[in-house]
Design a protein around this motif. Sequence first.
Motif, PDB file in Angstrom:
ATOM      1  N   ALA A   1       0.824  -1.221   0.000  1.00 24.88           N
ATOM      2  CA  ALA A   1       0.000   0.000   0.000  1.00 24.88           C
ATOM      3  C   ALA A   1       0.858   1.271   0.000  1.00 24.88           C
ATOM      4  CB  ALA A   1      -0.936  -0.025   1.194  1.00 24.88           C
ATOM      5  N   LEU A   2       1.899   1.306   0.843  1.00 23.55           N
ATOM      6  CA  LEU A   2       2.706   2.524   0.916  1.00 23.55           C
ATOM      7  C   LEU A   2       3.645   2.659  -0.276  1.00 23.55           C
ATOM      8  CD1 LEU A   2       3.804   2.988   4.639  1.00 23.55           C
ATOM      9  CD2 LEU A   2       2.606   4.635   3.203  1.00 23.55           C
ATOM     10  N   LEU A   3       4.317   1.532  -0.606  1.00 29.82           N
ATOM     11  CA  LEU A   3       5.298   1.603  -1.688  1.00 29.82           C
ATOM     12  C   LEU A   3       4.600   1.809  -3.034  1.00 29.82           C
ATOM     13  CD1 LEU A   3       7.897  -1.069  -0.463  1.00 29.82           C
ATOM     14  CD2 LEU A   3       7.701   1.333   0.125  1.00 29.82           C
TER      15      LEU A   3
ATOM     16  N   SER B   1      -5.319   7.961   5.901  1.00 24.77           N
ATOM     17  CA  SER B   1      -5.233   9.417   5.945  1.00 24.77           C
ATOM     18  C   SER B   1      -3.999   9.893   6.711  1.00 24.77           C
ATOM     19  CB  SER B   1      -6.507  10.103   6.471  1.00 24.77           C
ATOM     20  OG  SER B   1      -6.597  10.099   7.865  1.00 24.77           O
ATOM     21  N   ARG B   2      -2.989   9.012   6.779  1.00 25.91           N
ATOM     22  CA  ARG B   2      -1.699   9.446   7.321  1.00 25.91           C
ATOM     23  C   ARG B   2      -1.012  10.325   6.291  1.00 25.91           C
ATOM     24  NH1 ARG B   2       3.932   6.096   7.601  1.00 25.91           N
ATOM     25  NH2 ARG B   2       3.977   6.820   5.451  1.00 25.91           N
ATOM     26  N   ILE B   3      -0.527  11.489   6.717  1.00 26.63           N
ATOM     27  CA  ILE B   3       0.278  12.297   5.792  1.00 26.63           C
ATOM     28  C   ILE B   3       1.722  12.355   6.281  1.00 26.63           C
ATOM     29  CG2 ILE B   3      -1.596  13.739   4.898  1.00 26.63           C
ATOM     30  CD1 ILE B   3      -0.482  16.017   6.765  1.00 26.63           C
TER      31      ILE B   3
ATOM     32  N   HIS C   1       5.603   8.926  16.657  1.00 29.25           N
ATOM     33  CA  HIS C   1       4.788   7.739  16.373  1.00 29.25           C
ATOM     34  C   HIS C   1       4.374   7.681  14.897  1.00 29.25           C
ATOM     35  CE1 HIS C   1       1.132   5.174  16.392  1.00 29.25           C
ATOM     36  NE2 HIS C   1       1.772   4.526  17.350  1.00 29.25           N
ATOM     37  N   ASN C   2       4.604   6.528  14.312  1.00 26.67           N
ATOM     38  CA  ASN C   2       4.236   6.270  12.921  1.00 26.67           C
ATOM     39  C   ASN C   2       3.109   5.251  12.925  1.00 26.67           C
ATOM     40  OD1 ASN C   2       4.104   5.727  10.196  1.00 26.67           O
ATOM     41  ND2 ASN C   2       6.173   4.885  10.023  1.00 26.67           N
ATOM     42  N   PRO C   3       1.903   5.548  12.506  1.00 25.38           N
ATOM     43  CA  PRO C   3       1.526   6.616  11.583  1.00 25.38           C
ATOM     44  C   PRO C   3       0.879   7.859  12.195  1.00 25.38           C
ATOM     45  CG  PRO C   3      -0.256   5.018  11.699  1.00 25.38           C
ATOM     46  CD  PRO C   3       0.814   4.551  12.656  1.00 25.38           C
TER      47      PRO C   3
ATOM     48  N   ALA D   1      12.841   5.039  15.124  1.00 26.49           N
ATOM     49  CA  ALA D   1      13.200   5.237  13.713  1.00 26.49           C
ATOM     50  C   ALA D   1      13.341   6.713  13.358  1.00 26.49           C
ATOM     51  CB  ALA D   1      12.150   4.584  12.815  1.00 26.49           C
ATOM     52  N   TYR D   2      13.068   7.601  14.328  1.00 23.78           N
ATOM     53  CA  TYR D   2      13.020   9.035  13.987  1.00 23.78           C
ATOM     54  C   TYR D   2      13.737   9.894  15.020  1.00 23.78           C
ATOM     55  CZ  TYR D   2       9.598   7.454  10.617  1.00 23.78           C
ATOM     56  OH  TYR D   2       8.991   6.806   9.568  1.00 23.78           O
ATOM     57  N   GLN D   3      14.745   9.365  15.679  1.00 21.96           N
ATOM     58  CA  GLN D   3      15.413  10.139  16.734  1.00 21.96           C
ATOM     59  C   GLN D   3      15.985  11.434  16.147  1.00 21.96           C
ATOM     60  OE1 GLN D   3      18.556   8.050  18.817  1.00 21.96           O
ATOM     61  NE2 GLN D   3      18.949   9.775  20.205  1.00 21.96           N
TER      62      GLN D   3
ATOM     63  N   GLY E   1       2.821  10.596   0.799  1.00 16.03           N
ATOM     64  CA  GLY E   1       2.717   9.156   1.052  1.00 16.03           C
ATOM     65  C   GLY E   1       3.842   8.601   1.892  1.00 16.03           C
ATOM     66  N   VAL E   2       4.802   7.983   1.227  1.00 18.57           N
ATOM     67  CA  VAL E   2       5.840   7.264   1.971  1.00 18.57           C
ATOM     68  C   VAL E   2       6.665   8.228   2.833  1.00 18.57           C
ATOM     69  CG1 VAL E   2       7.658   7.290   0.200  1.00 18.57           C
ATOM     70  CG2 VAL E   2       7.440   5.306   1.713  1.00 18.57           C
ATOM     71  N   GLY E   3       7.101   7.732   3.987  1.00 21.68           N
ATOM     72  CA  GLY E   3       7.773   8.587   4.961  1.00 21.68           C
ATOM     73  C   GLY E   3       9.232   8.850   4.659  1.00 21.68           C
ATOM     74  N   VAL E   4       9.479   9.796   3.754  1.00 22.34           N
ATOM     75  CA  VAL E   4      10.862  10.244   3.544  1.00 22.34           C
ATOM     76  C   VAL E   4      10.883  11.756   3.734  1.00 22.34           C
ATOM     77  CG1 VAL E   4      11.553   8.399   1.951  1.00 22.34           C
ATOM     78  CG2 VAL E   4      10.573  10.487   1.031  1.00 22.34           C
TER      79      VAL E   4
ATOM     80  N   MET F   1       7.401  13.106  11.561  1.00 19.90           N
ATOM     81  CA  MET F   1       7.061  13.327  10.151  1.00 19.90           C
ATOM     82  C   MET F   1       5.593  13.089   9.831  1.00 19.90           C
ATOM     83  SD  MET F   1      10.558  12.487   8.170  1.00 19.90           S
ATOM     84  CE  MET F   1       9.935  11.263   7.128  1.00 19.90           C
ATOM     85  N   PHE F   2       4.856  12.403  10.743  1.00 18.02           N
ATOM     86  CA  PHE F   2       3.496  12.005  10.345  1.00 18.02           C
ATOM     87  C   PHE F   2       2.384  12.648  11.159  1.00 18.02           C
ATOM     88  CE2 PHE F   2       6.374   8.371   9.578  1.00 18.02           C
ATOM     89  CZ  PHE F   2       6.361   8.444   8.199  1.00 18.02           C
ATOM     90  N   SER F   3       1.218  12.723  10.495  1.00 19.39           N
ATOM     91  CA  SER F   3      -0.028  13.069  11.175  1.00 19.39           C
ATOM     92  C   SER F   3      -1.133  12.277  10.523  1.00 19.39           C
ATOM     93  CB  SER F   3      -0.349  14.549  11.013  1.00 19.39           C
ATOM     94  OG  SER F   3       0.182  15.286  12.078  1.00 19.39           O
TER      95      SER F   3
ATOM     96  N   THR G   1      -0.574   0.957  14.243  1.00 22.43           N
ATOM     97  CA  THR G   1       0.884   0.996  14.256  1.00 22.43           C
ATOM     98  C   THR G   1       1.375   1.062  12.822  1.00 22.43           C
ATOM     99  OG1 THR G   1       2.831   0.060  15.329  1.00 22.43           O
ATOM    100  CG2 THR G   1       1.371  -1.521  14.240  1.00 22.43           C
ATOM    101  N   TRP G   2       2.673   1.185  12.645  1.00 22.33           N
ATOM    102  CA  TRP G   2       3.264   1.247  11.300  1.00 22.33           C
ATOM    103  C   TRP G   2       2.849   0.000  10.516  1.00 22.33           C
ATOM    104  CZ3 TRP G   2       8.540  -0.963   9.877  1.00 22.33           C
ATOM    105  CH2 TRP G   2       8.858  -0.631   8.554  1.00 22.33           C
ATOM    106  N   ALA G   3       2.458   0.192   9.266  1.00 22.85           N
ATOM    107  CA  ALA G   3       1.879  -0.886   8.462  1.00 22.85           C
ATOM    108  C   ALA G   3       2.786  -2.111   8.334  1.00 22.85           C
ATOM    109  CB  ALA G   3       1.532  -0.349   7.080  1.00 22.85           C
TER     110      ALA G   3
ATOM    111  N   SER H   1      17.646   5.477   8.605  1.00 22.94           N
ATOM    112  CA  SER H   1      17.062   5.911   7.323  1.00 22.94           C
ATOM    113  C   SER H   1      16.726   7.387   7.364  1.00 22.94           C
ATOM    114  CB  SER H   1      15.783   5.130   7.027  1.00 22.94           C
ATOM    115  OG  SER H   1      16.063   3.775   6.863  1.00 22.94           O
ATOM    116  N   LYS H   2      16.042   7.805   8.424  1.00 24.63           N
ATOM    117  CA  LYS H   2      15.526   9.162   8.459  1.00 24.63           C
ATOM    118  C   LYS H   2      16.549  10.151   9.012  1.00 24.63           C
ATOM    119  CE  LYS H   2      11.622   6.993   7.544  1.00 24.63           C
ATOM    120  NZ  LYS H   2      11.411   5.554   7.573  1.00 24.63           N
ATOM    121  N   ASN H   3      17.115   9.850  10.183  1.00 22.87           N
ATOM    122  CA  ASN H   3      17.959  10.889  10.800  1.00 22.87           C
ATOM    123  C   ASN H   3      19.346  11.015  10.164  1.00 22.87           C
ATOM    124  OD1 ASN H   3      18.822   8.527  11.967  1.00 22.87           O
ATOM    125  ND2 ASN H   3      18.489   9.160  14.080  1.00 22.87           N
TER     126      ASN H   3
HETATM  127  C1  LMR Z   1       6.892   4.888   6.077  1.00 25.82           C
HETATM  128  O1  LMR Z   1       6.265   4.577   7.086  1.00 25.82           O
HETATM  129  O2  LMR Z   1       6.375   5.472   5.134  1.00 25.82           O
HETATM  130  C2  LMR Z   1       8.361   4.570   5.997  1.00 25.82           C
HETATM  131  O3  LMR Z   1       8.801   4.021   7.196  1.00 25.82           O
HETATM  132  C3  LMR Z   1       8.726   3.781   4.799  1.00 25.82           C
HETATM  133  C4  LMR Z   1       8.265   2.363   4.822  1.00 25.82           C
HETATM  134  O4  LMR Z   1       9.104   1.491   4.580  1.00 25.82           O
HETATM  135  O5  LMR Z   1       7.082   2.093   5.064  1.00 25.82           O
END
Ligand code: LMR
Length: 398
Positions: free
Chosen positions: A12-14, A373-375, A182-184, A213-215, A32-35, A347-349, A129-131, A245-247
């Motif tokens: 779904a995300l990719l 509806s996560r952005i 917190h993701n998402p 993942a976001y320190q 979409g994807v968290g970058v 990064m998310f809401s 939680t994160w997908a 990945s992120k920091n």
């Molecule tokens: C996200 O949540 O969008 C990122 O962590 C990328 C991924 O691999 O899902």
Amino acid sequence: MFDRFEALPADALLGLIVAYRDDPNPQKVDLGVGVYRDEEGNTPIMSAIQKAAAKHLETEDSKTYIGPVGVAGFVDGIKSLVFGNGSPIVADNRIAAIQTPGGCGALRVGSELLNRDAQDLTVWVSDPTWANHEPLIGSAGLKIQSYPYFDKATGGVKFEQMDEQLAKLGPNDVVLLHGCCHNPTGADLSFEQWQQITARAEKQGFIPFVDIAYQGLGDGLEEDVKGFRYLAERVPELVLATSCSKNFGLYRERTGGLMVQTANATQATAIQTQIQDVARANYSMSPAYGGYLVEAVLQDDSLRQEWMTELDAMATRVKSLREGLVEKLAQRGVSKDFSFIREQKGMFSFLGISKEQVHELKDKYSIYMADSSRINVAGLSTSCLDYVADALTAVIDG
Ligand code: LMR
């Protein structure tokens, strides 16, 4: 035999990455994807990382295996970054640790380690939680359940309900916590809530499994792990998955770390052999490159300073986009109160709009986000805030 396999739908995300790339609309917006993205929509290579890469290219003299731990200086650097300089847990050798292929690798190896336990463990994840948490943990063979977490009405945490669930758990339970950002949802635990969770973990004996993942992308490198450190200093055991990945902006280098905190150094020695064994059976050993870059940044005072300044600027930009979006939506008098976006971290809401509204945003306005509806707030830019606020208002209020 392969005729017996069916094609699966895109992740779904990719899948959003491809859909966005193929959209010809010049006004398209990728939330979409968290970058992390800059004002121009690029995901830059951090300058300290670029310098570390140049230095590494000049000095690396072999491509032989580095061994099961990964880059030792990376592992030590990440330990201090998360547990803190001079942490007694680190000094007492209570941590077994390896470099992993990203935070995903850490989550997977950590889960397989837990699944080696003779007890039938259940991992409790936040709702939502994160997908990818459930696929990573579930395919390691562990049972998964969820605890109440996100409060749709306030955009914050339903802490009372969460705590009620935690109070029912025991030593055969593992509680997956997001260390920060917190993701998402972007709804983080307050320091006082971390203190209460710590008291619960001490009393009930469940094992915390923390994903960081976001320190540095919330309130700062130290502040973001304040709750985690409080917990780690008080419970005997925990599992920690970290990601660079992120920091460090090392998305494609797959650079992460698994750390298992045990009650004493003897146990850590045993667990070290176990996690290396899990890794060996999966992918043998982690790719080294990202670890070398992070090691070089953390060990060089000037590169470290440069990295921290850049990371701070990234976090500040995301905060100002949060402010900007809330302001633009309020100016339009949208009927839904979005002020919670300002309070959330990282990064998310979660916008809290329906799947149909999410699809309308994509189909009519080329604004892409997860169905939940996560952005990805970092996907916004000051130049697209008006467009996004107009579209959201139109979709919500007709
Ligand atoms: C996200 O949540 O969008 C990122 O962590 C990328 C991924 O691999 O899902």
